[in-house]
Design a protein around this motif. Structure first.
Motif, PDB file in Angstrom:
ATOM      1  N   GLN A   7       0.855  -1.192   0.000  1.00 35.00           N
ATOM      2  CA  GLN A   7       0.000   0.000   0.000  1.00 35.00           C
ATOM      3  C   GLN A   7       0.886   1.235   0.000  1.00 35.00           C
ATOM      4  N   SER A   8       0.302   2.373  -0.404  1.00 35.37           N
ATOM      5  CA  SER A   8       1.078   3.624  -0.429  1.00 35.37           C
ATOM      6  C   SER A   8       0.408   4.670   0.442  1.00 35.37           C
ATOM      7  N   LEU A   9       1.217   5.650   0.857  1.00 33.34           N
ATOM      8  CA  LEU A   9       0.673   6.781   1.610  1.00 33.34           C
ATOM      9  C   LEU A   9      -0.088   7.679   0.630  1.00 33.34           C
ATOM     10  N   PHE A  10      -1.070   8.418   1.144  1.00 30.62           N
ATOM     11  CA  PHE A  10      -1.827   9.334   0.281  1.00 30.62           C
ATOM     12  C   PHE A  10      -1.564  10.757   0.770  1.00 30.62           C
ATOM     13  N   ILE A  11      -0.688  11.460   0.044  1.00 35.12           N
ATOM     14  CA  ILE A  11      -0.274  12.800   0.481  1.00 35.12           C
ATOM     15  C   ILE A  11      -0.382  13.763  -0.711  1.00 35.12           C
ATOM     16  N   ASN A  12      -1.067  14.869  -0.484  1.00 30.38           N
ATOM     17  CA  ASN A  12      -1.228  15.912  -1.509  1.00 30.38           C
ATOM     18  C   ASN A  12      -1.807  15.354  -2.814  1.00 30.38           C
ATOM     19  N   GLY A  13      -2.738  14.445  -2.689  1.00 29.68           N
ATOM     20  CA  GLY A  13      -3.405  13.890  -3.878  1.00 29.68           C
ATOM     21  C   GLY A  13      -2.575  12.868  -4.622  1.00 29.68           C
ATOM     22  N   GLU A  14      -1.439  12.460  -4.063  1.00 27.35           N
ATOM     23  CA  GLU A  14      -0.590  11.472  -4.750  1.00 27.35           C
ATOM     24  C   GLU A  14      -0.352  10.259  -3.862  1.00 27.35           C
ATOM     25  N   TRP A  15      -0.173   9.117  -4.520  1.00 29.86           N
ATOM     26  CA  TRP A  15       0.145   7.883  -3.792  1.00 29.86           C
ATOM     27  C   TRP A  15       1.660   7.793  -3.686  1.00 29.86           C
ATOM     28  N   LYS A  16       2.175   7.837  -2.464  1.00 33.38           N
ATOM     29  CA  LYS A  16       3.626   7.905  -2.269  1.00 33.38           C
ATOM     30  C   LYS A  16       4.146   6.641  -1.604  1.00 33.38           C
ATOM     31  N   GLU A  17       5.228   6.117  -2.184  1.00 31.55           N
ATOM     32  CA  GLU A  17       5.849   4.939  -1.558  1.00 31.55           C
ATOM     33  C   GLU A  17       6.607   5.373  -0.310  1.00 31.55           C
ATOM     34  N   PRO A  18       6.432   4.638   0.774  1.00 23.27           N
ATOM     35  CA  PRO A  18       7.147   5.015   2.000  1.00 23.27           C
ATOM     36  C   PRO A  18       8.553   4.418   2.002  1.00 23.27           C
ATOM     37  N   LYS A  19       9.350   4.813   2.989  1.00 22.81           N
ATOM     38  CA  LYS A  19      10.685   4.204   3.127  1.00 22.81           C
ATOM     39  C   LYS A  19      10.583   2.829   3.768  1.00 22.81           C
ATOM     40  N   GLN A  20       9.519   2.653   4.569  1.00 23.70           N
ATOM     41  CA  GLN A  20       9.406   1.402   5.343  1.00 23.70           C
ATOM     42  C   GLN A  20       7.988   0.844   5.296  1.00 23.70           C
ATOM     43  N   TYR A  21       7.903  -0.481   5.344  1.00 26.60           N
ATOM     44  CA  TYR A  21       6.588  -1.144   5.369  1.00 26.60           C
ATOM     45  C   TYR A  21       6.478  -2.057   6.595  1.00 26.60           C
ATOM     46  N   THR A  22       5.229  -2.349   6.981  1.00 26.07           N
ATOM     47  CA  THR A  22       4.985  -3.356   8.024  1.00 26.07           C
ATOM     48  C   THR A  22       3.939  -4.327   7.484  1.00 26.07           C
ATOM     49  N   PRO A  23       4.128  -5.635   7.637  1.00 26.47           N
ATOM     50  CA  PRO A  23       3.105  -6.561   7.155  1.00 26.47           C
ATOM     51  C   PRO A  23       1.809  -6.424   7.956  1.00 26.47           C
ATOM     52  N   LEU A  24       0.692  -6.590   7.261  1.00 28.23           N
ATOM     53  CA  LEU A  24      -0.615  -6.560   7.924  1.00 28.23           C
ATOM     54  C   LEU A  24      -1.194  -7.972   7.880  1.00 28.23           C
ATOM     55  N   TYR A  25      -1.544  -8.512   9.049  1.00 22.83           N
ATOM     56  CA  TYR A  25      -2.062  -9.882   9.135  1.00 22.83           C
ATOM     57  C   TYR A  25      -3.562  -9.867   9.419  1.00 22.83           C
ATOM     58  N   ALA A  26      -4.267 -10.860   8.866  1.00 26.88           N
ATOM     59  CA  ALA A  26      -5.705 -11.003   9.131  1.00 26.88           C
ATOM     60  C   ALA A  26      -5.886 -11.521  10.559  1.00 26.88           C
ATOM     61  N   PRO A  27      -6.733 -10.880  11.368  1.00 30.21           N
ATOM     62  CA  PRO A  27      -6.892 -11.326  12.760  1.00 30.21           C
ATOM     63  C   PRO A  27      -7.422 -12.755  12.890  1.00 30.21           C
ATOM     64  N   PHE A  28      -8.222 -13.202  11.908  1.00 30.93           N
ATOM     65  CA  PHE A  28      -8.849 -14.524  12.068  1.00 30.93           C
ATOM     66  C   PHE A  28      -7.840 -15.659  11.937  1.00 30.93           C
ATOM     67  N   ASP A  29      -7.013 -15.619  10.862  1.00 32.80           N
ATOM     68  CA  ASP A  29      -6.107 -16.764  10.656  1.00 32.80           C
ATOM     69  C   ASP A  29      -4.647 -16.350  10.539  1.00 32.80           C
ATOM     70  N   GLN A  30      -4.380 -15.071  10.805  1.00 34.24           N
ATOM     71  CA  GLN A  30      -2.993 -14.562  10.801  1.00 34.24           C
ATOM     72  C   GLN A  30      -2.316 -14.689   9.425  1.00 34.24           C
ATOM     73  N   THR A  31      -3.091 -14.797   8.343  1.00 29.72           N
ATOM     74  CA  THR A  31      -2.466 -14.775   7.013  1.00 29.72           C
ATOM     75  C   THR A  31      -2.083 -13.340   6.675  1.00 29.72           C
ATOM     76  N   GLU A  32      -1.031 -13.203   5.853  1.00 25.24           N
ATOM     77  CA  GLU A  32      -0.587 -11.840   5.519  1.00 25.24           C
ATOM     78  C   GLU A  32      -1.541 -11.251   4.472  1.00 25.24           C
ATOM     79  N   LEU A  33      -2.083 -10.063   4.756  1.00 27.32           N
ATOM     80  CA  LEU A  33      -3.030  -9.449   3.823  1.00 27.32           C
ATOM     81  C   LEU A  33      -2.311  -8.557   2.821  1.00 27.32           C
TER      82      LEU A  33
END
Ligand code: NAP
Length: 478
Positions: A7-33
């Motif tokens: 996913q990207s940040l949304f700043i000033n109407g543009e989708w911006k790639e960040p320097k760092q990411y964190t994985p997001l897991y589904a709470p039900f089965d802990q699969t990476e979303l």
């Protein structure tokens, strides 16, 4: 539904790639979303700067245009409602039927906001009511505050964002939004829809990452005029102490209660109360946590309540049959069980539940809970409800008020005197007569007293909080 891997940040109407990411897991089965941007100070700075720059665009935008953007958004959400509900179900483990309900309410919220944009009325003052005020015309107008910092929780990731973004756009403000780390997908989806709805760049900026780091930077920045926060009392207090002279609206937690008077029709009341206790696994700020039943109907109420609770189906959030799914995190499931065990050790009875299957905590009903147990006096925020017997409505009102929270409370009674007495004496932001405390529609004033917060949401009331009242006086004696 495919979710892009990053996913990207949304700043000033543009989708911006960040320097760092964190994985997001589904709470039900802990699969990476997916992988979520972890914004740092630099990216927060860019978001705030964009919102500052867009202030003049919004200040000049006529009301009808702000209203149209919001009604366009409501229409786009209607077209995309199934997709929106799936985002919520997957990121929050909200059962899909409940997630669909949240999307339907979100559409309502933006419709109310669209109407509010065209209704920013002031008033004409009778200046001559005071000696010296003769021949003067006084009137008030409402002006936008500027940049609004919005910080939101995981439990209603779309509608609680709408309660901040909707009135902010309606009143001509710009926004820096920081959604909860567990539920950013529905917020990013909102940005896509708002772009399509015609919102100019910089008016809404969305940054994700640690609340402690980026939330704190938004809260302390002098260019931000108001913080509107929904979340836990602990974080709410920190925000209040760091926000300086900014306006703050704090929508915090609760341990909501209902009173069931004698001669109440239990067959009617029980299914509603079961829904209030266990909807979205009890992770609702006005979830029904404490039930005080008149002793004459107590045992019958408990038996019916347990029978109804046992009908609830547990399972995955995308299954249409599921009523109760996983808690937001494994830690929260563990915490819920430890609170149940603590109550049991102090003499409480488990009528049903008190176990977990994976991250799903089974709907749990306790009786004989003492006031000082966490499941009674803290916000439980889990599928746990306690039912205690009382000898009168008066006694029950005392029990309800013996709390550091005060968001909403309900009373079921056939006696108008008792209902009016409860309305007067209950120390809460909202009293529901012949309904559960979990009732909310999106235009009513909503907010708490005590540690449940300060300020009110509900579009008309949020509009007041997000604007500054300005007075103009014309001296006709000149
Ligand atoms: P939370 O832990 O307080 O988090 C809420 C938001 O604050 C998240 O975006 C979080 O970011 C951010 N945050 C965390 N620490 C921060 C800090 N030091 N400074 C600034 N922001 C910070 O709450 P939650 O667990 O998401 O939500 C549950 C709570 O919300 C419950 O107490 C519930 O009652 C309350 N709630 C109240 C209402 C209401 O209207 N009264 C409605 C819904 C929920 P991270 O996610 O990155 O930590």
């Amino acid at each position: 539904m495919e979710i892009p891997a990053y996913q990207s940040l949304f700043i000033n109407g543009e989708w911006k790639e960040p320097k760092q990411y964190t994985p997001l897991y589904a709470p039900f089965d802990q699969t990476e979303l997916t992988n979520i941007p972890s914004a740092g100070e630099e990216e927060v700075e860019a978001a705030i700067a964009a919102a500052v720059q867009a202030k003049s665009v919004m200040k000049q935008m006529p009301a009808h245009e702000r209203s149209t953007i919001l009604s366009n958004l409501a229409e786009l959400l209607e077209i995309n409602k199934d997709r929106a509900a799936e985002f919520i179900a997957r990121e929050a483990a909200k059962p899909i039927t409940t997630a669909k309900g949240e999307v339907a309410r979100t559409i309502q919220t933006y419709k109310f906001a669209s109407q509010a944009a065209n209704q920013l009325y002031g008033e004409k003052l009778p200046m001559d009511a005071a000696p010296g005020g003769e021949n003067r015309v006084g009137f008030t107008t409402r002006e936008p505050l500027g940049v609004i910092g919005a910080i939101t929780p995981f439990n209603f990731p779309m509608n609680l964002v709408a309660h901040k973004v909707g009135p902010a756009i309606a009143t001509g403000n710009t926004i820096v939004l920081k959604p909860a780390s567990q539920t950013p997908l529905s917020a990013y989806f909102l940005a896509e829809l708002l772009e399509e709805a015609g919102l100019p760049p910089g008016v809404l900026n969305i940054i994700t990452g640690s609340g402690r780091v980026i939330g704190d930077k938004i809260v302390k920045d002098d260019r931000v005029s108001m913080i509107t926060f929904t979340g836990s009392p602990e974080v709410g207090k920190q925000i209040r102490s760091r926000a300086g002279l900014k306006k703050t609206t704090l929508e915090l937690g609760s341990n909501s209660a209902v009173i069931i008077d004698e001669e109440t029709d239990l067959d009617k009341v029980v299914p509603r109360c079961v829904q209030g206790a266990f909807a979205f696994q009890g992770q609702v700020c006005i979830s029904l946590q404490r039930i005080y039943v008149h002793e004459n109907g107590f045992r019958s109420f408990v038996d019916k309540f347990v029978e109804e609770t046992k009908k609830l189906k547990t399972g995955g959030p995308l299954d249409e049959e599921t009523n109760v799914s996983a808690m937001i995190s494994p830690n929260d499931a563990e915490r819920a069980l430890s609170w149940i065990r603590e109550a049991e050790q102090s003499g409480a009875n488990v009528e049903t539940g008190a176990a977990k299957e994976g991250n799903v905590v089974l709907p749990t009903v306790l009786t004989g809970v003492k006031r000082n147990q966490k499941v009674s006096c803290e916000e439980v925020f889990a599928p746990i409800v306690m039912i205690n017997s009382v000898s009168s409505v008066e006694e029950a009102i005392g029990e309800v008020n013996d709390s550091r929270y005060g968001l909403q409370a309900g009373i079921y009674t056939n006696d108008i005197q008792k209902a009016m007495s409860a309305s007067e004496k209950l120390e809460v932001g909202g009293v529901l007569i012949n309904d559960f405390p979990t009732f909310r529609v999106d235009h009513m004033p909503y907010g708490g007293v005590k540690e449940s917060g300060t300020g009110r949401e509900g579009i008309k009331y949020a509009v007041e909080e997000m604007t500054e009242l300005k007075l103009t006086v014309i001296n006709n004696n000149f």
